[in-house]
Design a protein around this motif. Sequence first.
Motif, PDB file in Angstrom:
ATOM      1  N   VAL A 117       0.862  -1.177   0.000  1.00 40.85           N
ATOM      2  CA  VAL A 117       0.000   0.000   0.000  1.00 40.85           C
ATOM      3  C   VAL A 117       0.898   1.227   0.000  1.00 40.85           C
ATOM      4  CG1 VAL A 117      -1.790   1.299   1.212  1.00 40.85           C
ATOM      5  CG2 VAL A 117      -1.806  -1.206   1.272  1.00 40.85           C
ATOM      6  N   GLU A 118       0.838   2.004  -1.085  1.00 38.85           N
ATOM      7  CA  GLU A 118       1.568   3.269  -1.095  1.00 38.85           C
ATOM      8  C   GLU A 118       0.622   4.348  -0.583  1.00 38.85           C
ATOM      9  OE1 GLU A 118       3.753   6.606  -3.862  1.00 38.85           O
ATOM     10  OE2 GLU A 118       2.752   4.931  -4.819  1.00 38.85           O
ATOM     11  N   ALA A 119       0.890   4.840   0.622  1.00 39.26           N
ATOM     12  CA  ALA A 119       0.018   5.823   1.253  1.00 39.26           C
ATOM     13  C   ALA A 119       0.237   7.202   0.651  1.00 39.26           C
ATOM     14  CB  ALA A 119       0.285   5.868   2.760  1.00 39.26           C
ATOM     15  N   SER A 120      -0.787   8.014   0.717  1.00 34.77           N
ATOM     16  CA  SER A 120      -0.648   9.403   0.317  1.00 34.77           C
ATOM     17  C   SER A 120       0.393  10.090   1.183  1.00 34.77           C
ATOM     18  CB  SER A 120      -1.999  10.106   0.479  1.00 34.77           C
ATOM     19  OG  SER A 120      -1.834  11.509   0.562  1.00 34.77           O
ATOM     20  N   GLY A 121       1.085  11.070   0.611  1.00 32.69           N
ATOM     21  CA  GLY A 121       2.045  11.843   1.381  1.00 32.69           C
ATOM     22  C   GLY A 121       1.397  12.632   2.497  1.00 32.69           C
ATOM     23  N   LEU A 122       0.070  12.733   2.465  1.00 29.94           N
ATOM     24  CA  LEU A 122      -0.670  13.448   3.506  1.00 29.94           C
ATOM     25  C   LEU A 122      -1.468  12.495   4.377  1.00 29.94           C
ATOM     26  CD1 LEU A 122      -1.992  16.393   1.291  1.00 29.94           C
ATOM     27  CD2 LEU A 122       0.041  16.362   2.732  1.00 29.94           C
ATOM     28  N   THR A 174       5.759  11.911  14.856  1.00 29.66           N
ATOM     29  CA  THR A 174       4.819  10.913  15.373  1.00 29.66           C
ATOM     30  C   THR A 174       4.667   9.760  14.398  1.00 29.66           C
ATOM     31  OG1 THR A 174       3.617  12.652  16.560  1.00 29.66           O
ATOM     32  CG2 THR A 174       2.465  10.554  16.214  1.00 29.66           C
ATOM     33  N   HIS A 175       4.617  10.084  13.110  1.00 29.34           N
ATOM     34  CA  HIS A 175       4.522   9.038  12.087  1.00 29.34           C
ATOM     35  C   HIS A 175       5.744   8.120  12.149  1.00 29.34           C
ATOM     36  CE1 HIS A 175       1.717  11.719   9.410  1.00 29.34           C
ATOM     37  NE2 HIS A 175       1.203  11.408  10.585  1.00 29.34           N
ATOM     38  N   GLU A 212      -2.502   9.593   7.217  1.00 25.82           N
ATOM     39  CA  GLU A 212      -2.184   9.274   8.604  1.00 25.82           C
ATOM     40  C   GLU A 212      -1.919   7.776   8.674  1.00 25.82           C
ATOM     41  OE1 GLU A 212      -1.182   8.637  11.925  1.00 25.82           O
ATOM     42  OE2 GLU A 212      -1.768  10.745  11.837  1.00 25.82           O
ATOM     43  N   PRO A 213      -0.652   7.349   8.790  1.00 25.65           N
ATOM     44  CA  PRO A 213      -0.340   5.911   8.726  1.00 25.65           C
ATOM     45  C   PRO A 213      -1.007   5.106   9.831  1.00 25.65           C
ATOM     46  CG  PRO A 213       1.595   7.191   9.386  1.00 25.65           C
ATOM     47  CD  PRO A 213       0.566   8.164   8.926  1.00 25.65           C
TER      48      PRO A 213
END
Length: 348
Positions: free
Chosen positions: A97-102, A146-147, A104-105
Amino acid sequence: MVRVAERIPVLIVAGFLGSGKTTLLNHLLRDNRGTRIGVVVNDFGAVNIDAMLVAGQVDATVSLSNGCVCCAVDIGELDEMFARLAHPKSRIDVIVVEASGLAEPRNLIRMVIGSDNPRIRYGGLVEVVDAEQFPESVRRHPELATHLRLADLVVLNKADRPGAAELDRLRAEIGEIVGQAPVYATTHGRIDPGLLFDEPLRAAPTVAEQLSFDALLTEHDHDGEHSGHRHLHDDYTSVSFTSDRELDPRRFVGFLEDPPPGLFRAKGFAAFGVAEERRKFVFHMVGRHIVFEPSAWGRGEARASSLVLIGAGLEPESTLRRLHETVHTGADGLDPQAMLGVWRYTPH
């Protein structure tokens, strides 16, 4: 029931805008030694995957030339997409899963761990950091720290841009934020896929093949853009451990809960020296996430423990010394209460 060893790992790749997530993903697609990867893109804007343009926020599935499948979805559609990719007909080995750069992981991790889909398991969070832009980015967006604390592995990308002294300072700063999670420095998003997931076993496996990370240390042919770069495996180590004597489950769980610095992944099986407990316990560990599953020993299979650990900067001698300390040396079997730590990490 699908055994834990057969469940498809779901690997989340996150990081701030421009850190190099898509570059890393493209590298995994090109250099994965035959692994069938299901790619889920949750992003804003356009993402180029292996020269195929997929517009973000479009509910689309694209078959790539190497047999991988790419899906562009909204976060609310992830569970449905997991179900499609994890179906046996898809023959997927790993889902990335490539998350958006914005994004919240934490929300993505919760979706994977909390999924009712019995065919998937959490494969870890990889946070990609831009070595050049991180100091300014984290100043403007403190939540990025935090991420990073959620990460199982930090990939410090574009490591060729800052000077050596600045890179060392940055690694130390990130290390203070993430604690025990390994920090892996690289360029162009190049990371050996064997650090993140196992090569698929197409033929009937043997015990040695199940535990093998040999492909991890194979040499790579570097061309053009990457010629002259040091080999990727210079920064990480694979450590193997085998014991014909049973392990103490309390000590072994303690080792996994307080792992040696740099440990990212571990897998294998254990025989525990507990009275009336004769089963084999298969386990997987990614970052701080541990799973045990009881299993039967195969016909003629030796009742022994065997595992492989892999990490960035993992120190073999001290790691093996600690593993040897988990061996049960007493003549009598341990009390069944010693298994409580194992049961805590056993899915019900």
